[in-house]
Design an enzyme around this catalytic site. Structure first.
Site, PDB file in Angstrom:
ATOM      1  N   HIS A  62       0.844  -1.226  -0.206  1.00  0.00           N
ATOM      2  CA  HIS A  62      -0.011   0.025  -0.029  1.00  0.00           C
ATOM      3  C   HIS A  62       1.004   1.358  -0.022  1.00  0.00           C
ATOM      4  CE1 HIS A  62       0.054   1.270   4.468  1.00  0.00           C
ATOM      5  NE2 HIS A  62       0.963   0.499   4.295  1.00  0.00           N
ATOM      6  N   CYS A  95       6.333   6.396   4.016  1.00  0.00           N
ATOM      7  CA  CYS A  95       5.252   5.519   3.685  1.00  0.00           C
ATOM      8  C   CYS A  95       4.281   6.193   2.438  1.00  0.00           C
ATOM      9  CB  CYS A  95       4.325   5.185   4.990  1.00  0.00           C
ATOM     10  SG  CYS A  95       5.199   4.350   6.273  1.00  0.00           S
ATOM     11  N   HIS A 117       4.922   0.365  -0.535  1.00  0.00           N
ATOM     12  CA  HIS A 117       5.572  -0.567   0.213  1.00  0.00           C
ATOM     13  C   HIS A 117       4.764  -1.443   0.892  1.00  0.00           C
ATOM     14  CE1 HIS A 117       3.857   2.509   3.082  1.00  0.00           C
ATOM     15  NE2 HIS A 117       4.069   1.327   4.051  1.00  0.00           N
ATOM     16  N   HIS A 138       3.831  -4.710   3.891  1.00  0.00           N
ATOM     17  CA  HIS A 138       4.125  -5.226   5.275  1.00  0.00           C
ATOM     18  C   HIS A 138       3.643  -6.715   5.346  1.00  0.00           C
ATOM     19  CE1 HIS A 138       4.394  -1.139   6.923  1.00  0.00           C
ATOM     20  NE2 HIS A 138       3.351  -0.737   6.236  1.00  0.00           N
ATOM     21  N   HIS A 190      -1.503 -10.750  -0.118  1.00  0.00           N
ATOM     22  CA  HIS A 190      -0.938 -10.450  -1.617  1.00  0.00           C
ATOM     23  C   HIS A 190      -1.579  -9.668  -2.502  1.00  0.00           C
ATOM     24  CE1 HIS A 190       1.842 -13.643   0.110  1.00  0.00           C
ATOM     25  NE2 HIS A 190       2.501 -13.084  -0.987  1.00  0.00           N
ATOM     26  N   GLU A 218       0.667  -3.526  11.900  1.00  0.00           N
ATOM     27  CA  GLU A 218       1.637  -3.227  10.636  1.00  0.00           C
ATOM     28  C   GLU A 218       2.886  -3.782  10.906  1.00  0.00           C
ATOM     29  OE1 GLU A 218       0.247   0.275   8.181  1.00  0.00           O
ATOM     30  OE2 GLU A 218       2.117   0.943   9.064  1.00  0.00           O
TER      31      GLU A 218
END
Length: 157
Positions: free
Chosen positions: A41, A50, A54, A56, A94, A141
């Site tokens: 996201h 951010c 990127h 997580h 994903h 996160e």
């Protein structure tokens, strides 16, 4: 020293234990189940790294409460897993969250509310008859940073 016992015969229902004894109490109990998913996201209106695309490895923790049924179960952990797999994870794992979630800034705070709403809706439709309700969803996160949605906050209008 520990005293170990080797069990030579398993307890049998209706022989060694009566079905009415399976339910030990009539209290509300909270059960919890965790899941992980990987997603990408980026954040809008954010000055920091951010704002770039990127990813997580997120961890989601559900807290669901209810009264026990005649077997002594509040909700089967498999039921929670099936709801997660069929109703929630398919939109997250994903995936590019900015595209698969409703239009929102894909902050942990926004995503955790969306996850809460999806689980609450699925529990309501399942109608377990034991007053099962979601008490909280925690979305990690990173291993040390999470956002949380709680029932008492979500029900306030």
């Amino acid at each position: 020293m520990y005293d170990f016992e080797i069990i030579d015969q398993l307890q049998k229902i209706d022989e060694d234990i009566d079905r009415k004894q399976l339910k030990y109490h009539s209290k509300r109990v909270l059960v919890s189940k965790e899941f992980t998913f990987d997603a990408a996201h980026h954040l809008h209106c954010y000055e920091g790294k951010c704002k770039n695309l990127h990813g997580h490895t997120y961890k989601v923790v559900f807290g669901i409460s209810g009264f026990t049924d005649d077997r002594g179960l509040t909700i089967d952990f498999n039921d929670i897993k099936n709801i997660w797999k069929e109703k929630i994870e398919i939109h997250l794992d994903h995936r590019y969250l900015n595209k698969t979630l409703p239009l929102m800034n894909t902050t942990a705070e926004n995503i955790v509310v969306w996850i809460y709403e999806k689980m609450a809706e699925a529990l309501h439709k399942k109608n377990l008859g034991n007053d099962a309700r979601i008490e909280f969803v925690r979305l990690f996160e990173t291993p040390t940073s999470y956002a949380e949605a709680r029932r008492e906050w979500m029900e306030i209008e």
